[in-house]
Design an enzyme around this catalytic site. Structure first.
Site, PDB file in Angstrom:
ATOM      1  N   HIS A 101       0.836  -1.206   0.000  1.00 28.69           N
ATOM      2  CA  HIS A 101       0.000   0.000   0.000  1.00 28.69           C
ATOM      3  C   HIS A 101       0.872   1.257   0.000  1.00 28.69           C
ATOM      4  CE1 HIS A 101      -3.178  -2.617   2.140  1.00 28.69           C
ATOM      5  NE2 HIS A 101      -3.636  -2.380   0.922  1.00 28.69           N
ATOM      6  N   LYS A 114     -18.025  -6.638   6.072  1.00 26.17           N
ATOM      7  CA  LYS A 114     -16.766  -7.370   6.163  1.00 26.17           C
ATOM      8  C   LYS A 114     -16.191  -7.212   7.565  1.00 26.17           C
ATOM      9  CE  LYS A 114     -12.362  -7.570   3.715  1.00 26.17           C
ATOM     10  NZ  LYS A 114     -11.530  -6.894   2.722  1.00 26.17           N
ATOM     11  N   ARG A 129      -1.570  -6.286  -8.447  1.00 26.47           N
ATOM     12  CA  ARG A 129      -0.543  -7.277  -8.117  1.00 26.47           C
ATOM     13  C   ARG A 129      -0.463  -8.371  -9.175  1.00 26.47           C
ATOM     14  NH1 ARG A 129      -3.048  -7.486  -2.443  1.00 26.47           N
ATOM     15  NH2 ARG A 129      -4.458  -8.714  -3.672  1.00 26.47           N
ATOM     16  N   SER A 176      -3.027  -7.762   2.616  1.00 28.17           N
ATOM     17  CA  SER A 176      -3.455  -7.692   4.013  1.00 28.17           C
ATOM     18  C   SER A 176      -3.847  -9.061   4.534  1.00 28.17           C
ATOM     19  CB  SER A 176      -4.621  -6.709   4.161  1.00 28.17           C
ATOM     20  OG  SER A 176      -4.212  -5.403   3.844  1.00 28.17           O
TER      21      SER A 176
END
Length: 160
Positions: A16, A40, A89, A127
């Site tokens: 990040h 979430k 990514r 994460s």
């Protein structure tokens, strides 16, 4: 030009920070926007995630931290921003992010999405991976900023 870099940042990773540092090179202001998604279950509260980002970006004068819920395009309009920054990514990221970029553009024609591919040394960092490694007391020192390493381990231990 004002841009928004949205995400959950739960927790903030070196990946990040890599995207933030690279994005500020081509915008006048970058709003790092922490998503408040009550569907979430997060490790850290929105307030904690924002505080982490404030500490991590304190030496970046063009960066501000905010939170949002709801549609990203509505938040962008409120912030007078027309650029959305997204880090990529892998190819699977691209498929999802491309769909979201097209959807956001359909909702607001003024919105453009800029994709920034992650640096090679951050390619595998997420994460979720950080939380899983920490859950087993693994070494996350190369994955997260040093300021967050112990905070993450403590939070994971309290949840177990």
């Amino acid at each position: 030009m004002k841009a928004i870099y949205p995400g959950s940042f739960d927790p903030t990773t070196n990946g990040h920070l890599d995207i933030i540092k690279r994005a500020v090179k081509f915008c006048d202001e970058l709003v790092v926007a922490v998503l408040d998604n009550n569907r979430k279950e997060s490790l850290f509260t929105v307030e904690e995630r924002m505080e982490h980002l404030i500490v991590l970006t304190k030496d970046m004068p063009k960066v501000s931290i905010a939170s949002f819920s709801g549609l990203l395009v509505d938040f962008a309009k409120k912030e007078n921003a027309n650029i959305i920054i997204r880090g990529l990514r892998a190819l699977t990221d691209f498929e999802y992010e491309f769909q979201m970029a097209l959807t956001n553009r359909k909702l607001n024609e003024q919105i453009e999405t800029v994709f920034i591919p992650t640096s090679l040394d951050q390619l595998y960092v997420s994460s979720s991976v950080v939380k899983e490694i920490s859950q087993f007391s693994g070494d996350i020192s190369k994955l997260v900023p040093s300021q967050l390493e112990e905070v993450i381990h403590r939070k994971i231990k309290r949840r177990s």
